[in-house]
Design an enzyme around this catalytic site. Sequence first.
Site: not given
Length: 897
Positions: A189, A280
């Site tokens: 993250e 991602d």
Amino acid sequence: MSATFLEPRTSHGPVKHPNSVGGQNRQTPGDMRPRSTRALGGVRRRNRIPADREVPHPMSRPARNGNRLKLALVIHNHQPIGNFDFVVRQACEDSYRPFLDLFERHAPLRMSLHISGSLLEWLLAHAADYVDRVRRLIDSGRIEVLGGPQYEPILAGIPRRDRIGQIRRYTRRLADVFGTRIRGMWTPERVWEPCFTGDLAQAGIEYTILDDHHFLSTGVPAEELFGHFLTEDQGHTLRVFPGNERLRYLIPFRSVGRTIRFLRRIARRHPGATVVFGDDGEKFGTWPGTKQHVYQRGWLRRFFRALQDNADWLQTVRLCDVVDTEPPAGRVQLPECSYREMTEWALPPELQLEQKRLAAALRDSPLAGRLPQLLRGASWRNFRRRYDEANEMYCRMMLVSQRLHAAARGLQVDLRQAPPLPDELDAARDHLYQAQCNCPYWHGAFGGLYLPFLRSAVYHHLIRAEECLDRWYRGLRGQADRCSVPPCGDLSAVEHSPARRSATSRPAAPETVAGAAADTASLPSFGAVQGDFDADGREEIRLRTPALDLFLVPHRGGQLTELDLIPLAYNVLATMDRRPEAYHEEVRMACRRLRREEAVPRNPKAAERATEANPQRADARHDDGDAQAGRESALPRTTGRAGVSASSEAPGAAERSASRSGAGVASIHEAVRLKRPDLDRWLVYDRWRRKGLVDHFLTPDATARDLQRGRRTLGGFATAPYRVLAVTEDARRGVLRVRLRAAGPVADAMVGVTKRLELRIDRPERIDVTYTLDGLPAEPEFAFAVEFHIAGLAADADDRYFLCRDRKLGRLHAVTSTSDERSLSVVDEWLGLRLNFVARPACTWWTFPICTVNGSESGYELVQQSAAVVARWPLQPDGRGRCRFHWSLRCDAERGT
């Protein structure tokens, strides 16, 4: 589940990028289409330039090979601990395999790939051929594998010893699987703190990728954010790449031509520069609408072909190629930060909305281009302040980590070095590391913390880790000199207030380095410990039997906040409260708009479009029962993936949003998707924690639905501080007792409540609670009730239900009321669990669900967080104004896996 909810990166509307003309998104000279045509993005129109054709800038010239722009593609594939197997399999088939299929066919291309440890283990067990293909691409020099902490924890959310230990352990695992040296890592993250530089360096990491927002926040000009930078802490250095936010907005949501034009502008202004795209892998097929767009419509094929067709000025590289061939672009000291959206989500909801209003007000001001530098959000750690549930999991994890650390110290090994350990400790370490997976510890635009099965997975591994530690310590009995072991752990180390056994137990030993009370024995299988277990500066009580592990919070209503069923490794009280979220106003507006549309007569085509945009609307109209019961008692009609998968996405809504925004497909942040049209009616917020042994005085006319919505309660005993009268342990009889008391006004009376909990060694699966009420008027105009919640069970399954006298009352989403009964049971046949509630005297039993409205990658949805069981008694005091009630819970469980 698809990990796409883990790293949402885009926001509503277009983004102004420093490399656009004048810092604004103006039409470039190479894009000569009319504005209305450009807005259509990937939708073909007559006389339109195909999206996959490069439109050269009239002033640009092919760059020499030595000055080619370098594009570092960094793909991050992750699946969280506790996700459903079929969801991971779908992500593999929709994203991971097809992406690799196309990448293999375009031989000159290179990239860096990160696969989280949880996903890698699944791939090795279920898709070993994928791992083999990646290994061959590594051997051919086309893929570089990045390391990182093994099970994808937020580095700021775990102790330093576990940060370094997870990174080193996964580095070795990757080297064993792929036969390659691991030099760089993916920072989960992109949550960053300055001290991580030293941690990563000590773990053997040379470089990592963060977000350009980190650099902008520290004052680095946007036009300098190319290549990599050098950061330092305590004499340790680390190379850091800034990921380009604008590229994350473009890929794969906008047309290939638009992406190539953006890269060409950078190449023209910064010859030979390196620009980094990191995002991602699930956005290539698993995010809503992307499978059709990326593969069936050929976006990724065209993109890879465009990269090859423009090889005269553009080349793809791995991060290691840049580190080996280019010096750092400069020094940088990065602040505590994450990607921009994460820092916004960490803010309280009211500040999130205020920040959005401020950004909108400044959109046309000269400061607009500097807003990312001037507007700062909150630290990721603030999620533990926003959500008590996140703090409870974190503190529980810290207790287990402290116990494991103390055991390792006894063996004179350093967990930071990821050393080999005896079997029991090695298993405990693996369970602990899995429990540190970041997904359930925060919430943004995706499910995360709101997903019950992810929270349950955290507790499952923590309970299993403690079982392993218990077995280890039992083997050390009689060898107390080998290690100093905290009996139960305590987060009061910072407060210098160690945990202590109950008054009748032996006194606590001095503090250990781990910061907990030391004891030469293992965590007792039967006993009581007092300490600050949730880092709030006040003492809680931990009670344990061979079958149960309980955490009692006297200062907050005398509630149980955790009840672990050790044989099943299941926390019954892993609940989630209903609280305001910044996006709830958006939900309200969308629901009101839908109802207005339903009230207006429409032609058949309009009705068809509305149904397409809201496919669950018809289902919502067919809930069982009357209108109110249909809205509140029926199970929320969410997907089996609890909002994690993209399969419930409505293509029509996505495509229309894409057309409006000029994209090839809508990002998960660009369309409001409602999984049912009445979500606004479920926006109720809790005034007390939905946990166990929550005490209430109720008005005589209160119903189950009133308590579900937090209405018609008196006295505030659900949140009142209870005073600890005694914590006793009778070792001879094998009995633990805790006595608590609170007093306060109820109606016109000053009422006292004494609550006594009892656990016995000869019935370790049972909790007995006796309530004594005093100060009652002769004829009370109120009733007494005890509320208890069961979390995380599949509420709509036929094999999960309420049972009374062998009669099924309904599934776990049912609102029921059963009068004059002594017992009620909650049964989960799949889990092998039966919770038997017994009351004396007989009472009225209520059941109802607690559901939250929360965001997921596929839209706003309703998720049942817990099922409530409430025992309600009318009050008939004796001549001294007293009443006594007995409540018990027996947890019958078969050992789980």
